[in-house]
Design a protein around this motif. Sequence first.
Motif, PDB file in Angstrom:
ATOM      1  N   GLN A   1       0.818  -1.207   0.000  1.00 19.02           N
ATOM      2  CA  GLN A   1       0.000   0.000   0.000  1.00 19.02           C
ATOM      3  C   GLN A   1       0.856   1.263   0.000  1.00 19.02           C
ATOM      4  OE1 GLN A   1      -3.339  -0.424  -0.317  1.00 19.02           O
ATOM      5  NE2 GLN A   1      -2.809  -2.608  -0.354  1.00 19.02           N
ATOM      6  N   MET A   2       2.124   1.119   0.355  1.00 16.36           N
ATOM      7  CA  MET A   2       3.014   2.271   0.483  1.00 16.36           C
ATOM      8  C   MET A   2       3.596   2.608  -0.889  1.00 16.36           C
ATOM      9  SD  MET A   2       5.877   2.912   3.440  1.00 16.36           S
ATOM     10  CE  MET A   2       6.489   1.236   3.277  1.00 16.36           C
ATOM     11  N   THR A   3       3.336   3.818  -1.358  1.00 12.78           N
ATOM     12  CA  THR A   3       3.772   4.214  -2.693  1.00 12.78           C
ATOM     13  C   THR A   3       5.094   4.965  -2.690  1.00 12.78           C
ATOM     14  OG1 THR A   3       2.459   6.249  -2.536  1.00 12.78           O
ATOM     15  CG2 THR A   3       1.401   4.326  -3.535  1.00 12.78           C
TER      16      THR A   3
ATOM     17  N   PRO B 256       8.491   0.400  -4.073  1.00 13.80           N
ATOM     18  CA  PRO B 256       9.377   1.390  -4.708  1.00 13.80           C
ATOM     19  C   PRO B 256      10.784   1.387  -4.126  1.00 13.80           C
ATOM     20  CG  PRO B 256       7.215   2.343  -4.357  1.00 13.80           C
ATOM     21  CD  PRO B 256       7.216   1.016  -3.646  1.00 13.80           C
ATOM     22  N   LEU B 257      10.920   1.178  -2.811  1.00 11.97           N
ATOM     23  CA  LEU B 257      12.259   1.129  -2.224  1.00 11.97           C
ATOM     24  C   LEU B 257      13.012  -0.094  -2.742  1.00 11.97           C
ATOM     25  CD1 LEU B 257      13.398   1.905   1.342  1.00 11.97           C
ATOM     26  CD2 LEU B 257      14.072  -0.261   0.317  1.00 11.97           C
ATOM     27  N   LEU B 258      12.357  -1.245  -2.785  1.00 13.92           N
ATOM     28  CA  LEU B 258      13.011  -2.454  -3.282  1.00 13.92           C
ATOM     29  C   LEU B 258      13.431  -2.293  -4.735  1.00 13.92           C
ATOM     30  CD1 LEU B 258      10.612  -5.062  -1.667  1.00 13.92           C
ATOM     31  CD2 LEU B 258      13.045  -4.795  -1.129  1.00 13.92           C
ATOM     32  N   GLN B 259      12.591  -1.644  -5.516  1.00 13.88           N
ATOM     33  CA  GLN B 259      12.923  -1.423  -6.923  1.00 13.88           C
ATOM     34  C   GLN B 259      14.114  -0.488  -7.079  1.00 13.88           C
ATOM     35  OE1 GLN B 259       8.745  -0.294  -7.988  1.00 13.88           O
ATOM     36  NE2 GLN B 259       9.026  -1.744  -9.673  1.00 13.88           N
TER      37      GLN B 259
ATOM     38  N   ALA C 221      13.174  14.697   1.593  1.00 11.24           N
ATOM     39  CA  ALA C 221      12.712  14.215   2.890  1.00 11.24           C
ATOM     40  C   ALA C 221      11.194  14.109   2.940  1.00 11.24           C
ATOM     41  CB  ALA C 221      13.210  15.128   4.003  1.00 11.24           C
ATOM     42  N   GLN C 222      10.500  14.983   2.192  1.00 10.65           N
ATOM     43  CA  GLN C 222       9.045  14.966   2.194  1.00 10.65           C
ATOM     44  C   GLN C 222       8.515  14.233   0.968  1.00 10.65           C
ATOM     45  OE1 GLN C 222       7.151  16.107   4.627  1.00 10.65           O
ATOM     46  NE2 GLN C 222       8.848  16.912   5.828  1.00 10.65           N
ATOM     47  N   THR C 223       7.539  13.374   1.168  1.00  8.06           N
ATOM     48  CA  THR C 223       6.936  12.642   0.074  1.00  8.06           C
ATOM     49  C   THR C 223       5.759  13.434  -0.493  1.00  8.06           C
ATOM     50  OG1 THR C 223       5.331  11.520   1.470  1.00  8.06           O
ATOM     51  CG2 THR C 223       7.513  10.523   1.294  1.00  8.06           C
ATOM     52  N   THR C 224       5.129  12.862  -1.498  1.00  2.07           N
ATOM     53  CA  THR C 224       3.987  13.534  -2.119  1.00  2.07           C
ATOM     54  C   THR C 224       2.818  13.664  -1.157  1.00  2.07           C
ATOM     55  OG1 THR C 224       3.314  11.380  -3.002  1.00  2.07           O
ATOM     56  CG2 THR C 224       4.602  12.807  -4.446  1.00  2.07           C
ATOM     57  N   GLN C 225       2.769  12.797  -0.161  1.00  2.00           N
ATOM     58  CA  GLN C 225       1.694  12.875   0.842  1.00  2.00           C
ATOM     59  C   GLN C 225       2.070  13.802   2.002  1.00  2.00           C
ATOM     60  OE1 GLN C 225       2.679   9.754  -0.387  1.00  2.00           O
ATOM     61  NE2 GLN C 225       0.960   9.764  -1.804  1.00  2.00           N
ATOM     62  N   GLY C 226       3.260  14.407   1.918  1.00  2.00           N
ATOM     63  CA  GLY C 226       3.678  15.316   2.969  1.00  2.00           C
ATOM     64  C   GLY C 226       4.270  14.620   4.167  1.00  2.00           C
TER      65      GLY C 226
ATOM     66  N   LEU D 231       7.282  12.156   6.049  1.00  2.00           N
ATOM     67  CA  LEU D 231       8.720  11.969   5.938  1.00  2.00           C
ATOM     68  C   LEU D 231       9.013  10.680   5.191  1.00  2.00           C
ATOM     69  CD1 LEU D 231      10.111  13.003   9.441  1.00  2.00           C
ATOM     70  CD2 LEU D 231      10.487  14.170   7.273  1.00  2.00           C
ATOM     71  N   SER D 232       9.907  10.749   4.216  1.00  2.00           N
ATOM     72  CA  SER D 232      10.322   9.570   3.474  1.00  2.00           C
ATOM     73  C   SER D 232      11.384   8.821   4.252  1.00  2.00           C
ATOM     74  CB  SER D 232      10.889   9.983   2.112  1.00  2.00           C
ATOM     75  OG  SER D 232      12.175  10.575   2.283  1.00  2.00           O
ATOM     76  N   PHE D 233      11.877   7.729   3.665  1.00  2.76           N
ATOM     77  CA  PHE D 233      12.955   6.963   4.296  1.00  2.76           C
ATOM     78  C   PHE D 233      14.158   7.851   4.555  1.00  2.76           C
ATOM     79  CE2 PHE D 233      16.538   3.964   4.173  1.00  2.76           C
ATOM     80  CZ  PHE D 233      16.097   3.024   5.084  1.00  2.76           C
ATOM     81  N   TRP D 234      14.396   8.806   3.649  1.00  3.15           N
ATOM     82  CA  TRP D 234      15.548   9.693   3.811  1.00  3.15           C
ATOM     83  C   TRP D 234      15.246  10.860   4.738  1.00  3.15           C
ATOM     84  CZ3 TRP D 234      14.572   6.761  -0.338  1.00  3.15           C
ATOM     85  CH2 TRP D 234      15.617   5.953  -0.800  1.00  3.15           C
ATOM     86  N   GLY D 235      13.994  10.974   5.160  1.00  2.00           N
ATOM     87  CA  GLY D 235      13.669  11.966   6.167  1.00  2.00           C
ATOM     88  C   GLY D 235      13.872  11.412   7.563  1.00  2.00           C
ATOM     89  N   THR D 236      13.579  10.117   7.716  1.00  2.00           N
ATOM     90  CA  THR D 236      13.751   9.476   9.024  1.00  2.00           C
ATOM     91  C   THR D 236      15.108   8.797   9.147  1.00  2.00           C
ATOM     92  OG1 THR D 236      12.659   7.490   8.164  1.00  2.00           O
ATOM     93  CG2 THR D 236      11.282   9.080   9.312  1.00  2.00           C
ATOM     94  N   HIS D 237      15.761   8.551   8.016  1.00  2.00           N
ATOM     95  CA  HIS D 237      17.092   7.937   7.996  1.00  2.00           C
ATOM     96  C   HIS D 237      18.001   8.865   7.182  1.00  2.00           C
ATOM     97  CE1 HIS D 237      14.198   4.691   8.535  1.00  2.00           C
ATOM     98  NE2 HIS D 237      15.137   3.948   9.070  1.00  2.00           N
ATOM     99  N   PRO D 238      18.399   9.993   7.730  1.00  2.00           N
ATOM    100  CA  PRO D 238      19.124  10.995   6.945  1.00  2.00           C
ATOM    101  C   PRO D 238      20.462  10.497   6.417  1.00  2.00           C
ATOM    102  CG  PRO D 238      19.276  11.480   9.283  1.00  2.00           C
ATOM    103  CD  PRO D 238      18.272  10.374   9.136  1.00  2.00           C
ATOM    104  N   PRO D 239      20.760  10.762   5.119  1.00  2.00           N
ATOM    105  CA  PRO D 239      22.064  10.382   4.585  1.00  2.00           C
ATOM    106  C   PRO D 239      23.160  11.176   5.267  1.00  2.00           C
ATOM    107  CG  PRO D 239      20.890  11.783   3.029  1.00  2.00           C
ATOM    108  CD  PRO D 239      19.919  11.446   4.127  1.00  2.00           C
TER     109      PRO D 239
END
Length: 271
Positions: free
Chosen positions: A96-98, A118-121, A230-235, A237-245
Amino acid sequence: MGHNWGLTAVFLAALTGCGTTYELPSVGDDQNARASRMFAEARADTSRATLSTSSAEARFNRVSQRVAPVGRSTCEQMLADRPGFNCNVDIQIDRQMTDRNAYFTYKSGAPVIRVSMPLLQDTGSDDEAAFVISHEYGHLIGRHIEKQQQQMVAGALILGGLAAAVGAQGGGGYNRDLVNAGVEIGATAGGVAYSQSYELESDTIGTRIAHSAGYDPVVGARFFARPEAAQTTQGQLSFWGTHPPDEKRFATVLATVDQINANVGLKRTAK
C-alpha cells in the motif's frame, strides 16, 4: 523566568545525552576519510536501474529469507536477559506504500518490518536490500520504540512541570495554556531526543546482522547515500527523512566491520 527556561535546557540536554543500549564503535581518521570518499562516490553514481516489480519481489524473498533467521538469533542472544522478548519479526512488502520507505513497528504487540515496493525497486544490489532490513532489526534490538515512548513521557512531565513553575513565579498562578504548551513541546522533544544515536545504533547492529547473513554491509550502506527529498507527495517523511544520509553513518559501518574483522563483540553501555 530566564533562569527556569535555562533549567529546561539542562533537562532536555539530559534527555539527549544518552540512550543507546550498546556501545557505538569508535570512529578514527582513516574510517572518516574512507567514509567521505565512499559517500561521494555513492552519491555520484547514476548507473542504478529501477528493478521490475517481479525482480524486486524476488530480491526481497531471497534476502529476507537469509536475514530473518540471523536477525532473530541475534535478537535472542542480545536480549537474553529479557525473558519473553518477542524476536519473531513478521517481514513483508508493504504494497500500500507508494513512497520509497521501510520501517519497524509493532502491530497488535508483535514486531513487524515493512519495506515498500518502490524502495526495493530502487536497491542496487542484494547487499543494499539486506542492509535496509538488517537496519530495521536494529531498531527492534535497540528497543527504540519503547525508549522513545519513555522519553516522550519524561519530556512532557519535565516541561509541563517547569511551565507550571514559571507561571507561579510570574505571579499569574497556574496557567493551563502555558502548562499544556510545555507538555506538548516536552513530549515532542523527548520523542526525537535520541533520533541520531538510535540510527547509529541500528546501523551498528544492522551491520553485524547483514555480515552474519553473508552480505557486504559496506556495499549495502551505499543505499543510505542516495539523495532523496525528505518529504513525500503525501507530505510525510520519506525513508531519507527518518534515515538521513550522512557520512558519519558510513564511518560507523566501516568501524563496525573493522570490529567484526578484529573479533570484537558488541558491548552494552555502562548505563
